[in-house]
Scaffold this motif. Sequence first.
Motif, PDB file in Angstrom:
ATOM      1  N   THR A 177       0.821  -1.210   0.000  1.00 34.48           N
ATOM      2  CA  THR A 177       0.000   0.000   0.000  1.00 34.48           C
ATOM      3  C   THR A 177       0.859   1.265   0.000  1.00 34.48           C
ATOM      4  O   THR A 177       0.381   2.323  -0.425  1.00 34.48           O
ATOM      5  N   VAL A 178       2.109   1.160   0.479  1.00 30.32           N
ATOM      6  CA  VAL A 178       2.991   2.327   0.462  1.00 30.32           C
ATOM      7  C   VAL A 178       3.298   2.733  -0.975  1.00 30.32           C
ATOM      8  O   VAL A 178       3.290   3.928  -1.325  1.00 30.32           O
ATOM      9  N   GLU A 179       3.549   1.746  -1.827  1.00 32.81           N
ATOM     10  CA  GLU A 179       3.788   2.045  -3.239  1.00 32.81           C
ATOM     11  C   GLU A 179       2.540   2.634  -3.885  1.00 32.81           C
ATOM     12  O   GLU A 179       2.623   3.603  -4.657  1.00 32.81           O
ATOM     13  N   HIS A 180       1.383   2.077  -3.587  1.00 33.30           N
ATOM     14  CA  HIS A 180       0.143   2.597  -4.157  1.00 33.30           C
ATOM     15  C   HIS A 180      -0.111   4.030  -3.699  1.00 33.30           C
ATOM     16  O   HIS A 180      -0.617   4.857  -4.475  1.00 33.30           O
ATOM     17  N   ALA A 181       0.240   4.310  -2.452  1.00 33.89           N
ATOM     18  CA  ALA A 181       0.061   5.676  -1.950  1.00 33.89           C
ATOM     19  C   ALA A 181       0.941   6.655  -2.709  1.00 33.89           C
ATOM     20  O   ALA A 181       0.512   7.770  -3.051  1.00 33.89           O
ATOM     21  N   GLY A 182       2.182   6.251  -2.977  1.00 32.95           N
ATOM     22  CA  GLY A 182       3.069   7.117  -3.746  1.00 32.95           C
ATOM     23  C   GLY A 182       2.564   7.367  -5.149  1.00 32.95           C
ATOM     24  O   GLY A 182       2.648   8.497  -5.662  1.00 32.95           O
ATOM     25  N   ARG A 183       2.017   6.335  -5.785  1.00 38.19           N
ATOM     26  CA  ARG A 183       1.486   6.500  -7.132  1.00 38.19           C
ATOM     27  C   ARG A 183       0.236   7.387  -7.110  1.00 38.19           C
ATOM     28  O   ARG A 183       0.019   8.197  -8.011  1.00 38.19           O
ATOM     29  N   LEU A 185      -0.371   9.810  -5.184  1.00 36.90           N
ATOM     30  CA  LEU A 185       0.001  11.202  -4.936  1.00 36.90           C
ATOM     31  C   LEU A 185       0.721  11.830  -6.127  1.00 36.90           C
ATOM     32  O   LEU A 185       1.257  12.942  -6.007  1.00 36.90           O
ATOM     33  N   GLY A 186       0.759  11.137  -7.246  1.00 35.65           N
ATOM     34  CA  GLY A 186       1.308  11.725  -8.465  1.00 35.65           C
ATOM     35  C   GLY A 186       2.726  11.332  -8.789  1.00 35.65           C
ATOM     36  O   GLY A 186       3.310  11.868  -9.736  1.00 35.65           O
ATOM     37  N   GLY A 187       3.290  10.413  -8.038  1.00 38.12           N
ATOM     38  CA  GLY A 187       4.665   9.999  -8.310  1.00 38.12           C
ATOM     39  C   GLY A 187       4.742   9.069  -9.509  1.00 38.12           C
ATOM     40  O   GLY A 187       3.912   8.174  -9.667  1.00 38.12           O
ATOM     41  N   SER A 188       5.733   9.295 -10.360  1.00 33.13           N
ATOM     42  CA  SER A 188       5.929   8.409 -11.499  1.00 33.13           C
ATOM     43  C   SER A 188       6.490   7.073 -11.010  1.00 33.13           C
ATOM     44  O   SER A 188       7.012   6.978  -9.897  1.00 33.13           O
ATOM     45  N   PRO A 189       6.382   6.009 -11.826  1.00 33.63           N
ATOM     46  CA  PRO A 189       6.938   4.712 -11.392  1.00 33.63           C
ATOM     47  C   PRO A 189       8.413   4.796 -11.015  1.00 33.63           C
ATOM     48  O   PRO A 189       8.837   4.172 -10.034  1.00 33.63           O
ATOM     49  N   LEU A 190       9.204   5.580 -11.785  1.00 25.54           N
ATOM     50  CA  LEU A 190      10.621   5.705 -11.471  1.00 25.54           C
ATOM     51  C   LEU A 190      10.830   6.441 -10.154  1.00 25.54           C
ATOM     52  O   LEU A 190      11.679   6.056  -9.339  1.00 25.54           O
ATOM     53  N   THR A 191      10.060   7.499  -9.911  1.00 28.08           N
ATOM     54  CA  THR A 191      10.192   8.258  -8.669  1.00 28.08           C
ATOM     55  C   THR A 191       9.776   7.424  -7.466  1.00 28.08           C
ATOM     56  O   THR A 191      10.438   7.439  -6.420  1.00 28.08           O
ATOM     57  N   VAL A 192       8.682   6.673  -7.612  1.00 29.98           N
ATOM     58  CA  VAL A 192       8.230   5.819  -6.519  1.00 29.98           C
ATOM     59  C   VAL A 192       9.279   4.749  -6.200  1.00 29.98           C
ATOM     60  O   VAL A 192       9.556   4.461  -5.028  1.00 29.98           O
TER      61      VAL A 192
END
Length: 287
Positions: A177-183, A185-192
């Motif tokens: 869920t931490v990865e999903h939260a980052g996505r 919030l607008g984070g790109s896959p590379l940034t996440v």
Amino acid sequence: MRKDPYLLLSPALLLFCGLLVIPLLLVAILSFYAFNGTTGVIPDFSPGNYFTIITDPFYGEIFLRTAGMALLVTVICLVLGIPETLILARMRAPWRGIFLVLVLGPLLVSVVVRTLGWSILMGRQGLINDTLLLLGLIESPIRLTFTFTGMVIGLVHVMVPFMIISIWATLRKLDPTVEHAGRSLGGSPLTVFRRIIFPQLMPGVLSGSIIVFALSASAFATPAILGGRRLKVVATAAYDEFLNTLNWPLGAAIVVLLLIANIVVIMGLNYYTERKYRMIFASGDPA
């Protein structure tokens, strides 16, 4: 102070000392002996063997080749291991189990057998050269066996499963869920990946790098088969001193220096990584 834990640990501790600590101490003591081609080992206690290794450019080149090989194998295993582990983690059953078995399957085969297989594949008339010639990418067979490149290829195949196992153990503990939260919030896959996933994978990356580097630096079978007699690394050089020239003290000194170098590199890497990420997480910035 209770003595029960120490009594329970004593059998394992005695076994550890008997099989590892005492033989290493005996090898270290042997490394300070002298050697004569006529009389053999001479109990003349001196650091002459270490001075010979440190001052001789021949051994310096061997140690540098070994360090470069181990470092390159570790980097390649990281580049291959992290994506493979992430892909495996995103697979669903039963494909995850099937591909995990395929990735870890080479561990069930002897290193010697795998290395002999690579020597056949990379030969002048092997499958790799035949395929490249058929595709018109080369005009004549390229030399892969008895080269530094061949040793690296063989060791990467041997070591990648160890890297994947280490990263997999850490990845299984992460909350998806931490990865999903980052996505969200607008984070790109590379940034996440760079700011969320990779910092949390560092324990597995560190342990995998330590295992791969240590095993690559001390590997014998793969460099001996794919590197040949002329392209020596530290392990094959020690083998030659022990069994060919019978200069056991010099071989023991090579082994001790390899052990010390491995310990220094591992402890340095561990200290640097822990210090860096302790500062990052203390500041609250995972970048």
